[in-house]
Design an enzyme around this catalytic site. Structure first.
Site, PDB file in Angstrom:
ATOM      1  N   THR A  36      39.898  29.335  20.077  1.00  0.00           N
ATOM      2  CA  THR A  36      40.364  30.718  19.934  1.00  0.00           C
ATOM      3  C   THR A  36      39.889  31.527  21.136  1.00  0.00           C
ATOM      4  OG1 THR A  36      40.536  32.566  18.379  1.00  0.00           O
ATOM      5  CG2 THR A  36      38.391  31.522  18.527  1.00  0.00           C
ATOM      6  N   ASN A  37      39.935  32.864  21.056  1.00  0.00           N
ATOM      7  CA  ASN A  37      39.490  33.725  22.154  1.00  0.00           C
ATOM      8  C   ASN A  37      38.790  34.960  21.581  1.00  0.00           C
ATOM      9  OD1 ASN A  37      41.516  35.936  21.749  1.00  0.00           O
ATOM     10  ND2 ASN A  37      42.917  34.232  22.139  1.00  0.00           N
ATOM     11  N   ARG A  38      38.337  35.851  22.459  1.00  0.00           N
ATOM     12  CA  ARG A  38      37.481  36.974  22.056  1.00  0.00           C
ATOM     13  C   ARG A  38      38.227  38.214  21.563  1.00  0.00           C
ATOM     14  NH1 ARG A  38      32.246  36.375  23.436  1.00  0.00           N
ATOM     15  NH2 ARG A  38      31.737  34.813  25.018  1.00  0.00           N
TER      16      ARG A  38
END
Ligand code: CTP
Ligand code: CA
Length: 225
Positions: free
Chosen positions: A33-35
């Site tokens: 995933t990402n931030r």
């Protein structure tokens, strides 16, 4: 007016918004995933609702609650997000793509928990569909707004995405060095397909949401006339 947000400028509109990250599984207990926090997309959804629109929010996993009087669809992967967006797009007048979609997913998702093996691990990834480009090309009458978060060459990259994805508008912002992701305030530049360049002042994501939607309203009416 002083209470810009109380003007019902988006009355009669169905605004479709994506927000948050996507989550791409590796196995039953792990994912990529990402931030992205989802704050910008949720703020736009709330602002659009207050400006009189019917709002559908397609959201990846976030810690945020679905805002009042908004129809929320929760998804995990980019493919699920595309499915949800495709089902809603033809009913919508405006599409705002604020999600930080994972560019890649696992080529093969393990059905059982992966076991540790050897000193390095190679994962094979394949590209996810481009939700925004797909939606914009499939719905030529839809007013489409993209986001471009870049660490460098912000305007140049944003301009490329505006053209390549056939958007009406792109919201460009600088990230990295404490800016953008997971922050409460933001500064953006808006580029349009007509060659306009609007620099908005740094402000809270809540106020910025209203400011961005004001620009959308301005160019939506220009597009129709
Ligand atoms: N986007 C999307 N689906 C994807 C990738 C991006 O809908 N698979 C949308 C984002 O929501 C955003 C816009 O496209 O509105 C630009 O996203 P960005 O990640 O900046 O662009 P990419 O085309 O993925 O290019 P890159 O990451 O290589 O800079
Ligand atoms: Ca990307």
């Amino acid at each position: 007016s002083e209470n810009k947000q109380l003007d019902q400028k988006l009355a009669g509109h169905q605004v479709l918004i994506t927000a948050g990250p996507t989550r791409e599984p590796l196995d039953p207990v792990r994912y990529l995933t990402n931030r992205s926090s989802g704050k910008m997309g949720y703020a736009i959804a709330e602002a659009a609702q207050k400006m009189g629109a019917d709002v559908v929010l397609v959201s990846g996993p976030t810690n945020l609650d679905c805002p009042d009087q908004i129809s929320c669809i929760r998804v995990e992967t980019a493919e699920e997000m595309l499915k949800a967006v495709s089902a809603e797009a033809s009913k919508s007048t405006i599409f705002i793509s604020a999600a930080a979609v994972a560019d890649y997913r696992l080529k093969e998702v393990a059905t059982k928990k992966m076991k540790k093996q050897g000193s390095s691990l190679h994962l094979e990834l394949e590209q996810n569909p481009d939700i925004l480009a797909t939606t914009s090309k499939a719905n030529p009458d839809l007013f489409t707004v993209g986001f471009a978060a870049e660490t460098n060459d912000v305007i140049e990259y944003a301009m490329g995405k505006l053209k390549r994805k056939q958007l009406n508008m792109i919201v460009a912002n600088q990230v990295g060095g404490g800016k953008g992701f997971d922050k409460d305030s933001n500064q953006v530049d808006i580029l349009t397909d007509g060659g306009d360049h609007i620099s908005l002042p740094e402000t809270s994501k809540q106020q910025l949401a209203f400011d961005i939607l004001d620009v959308v309203c301005q160019f939506y009416s220009k597009d129709q006339s």
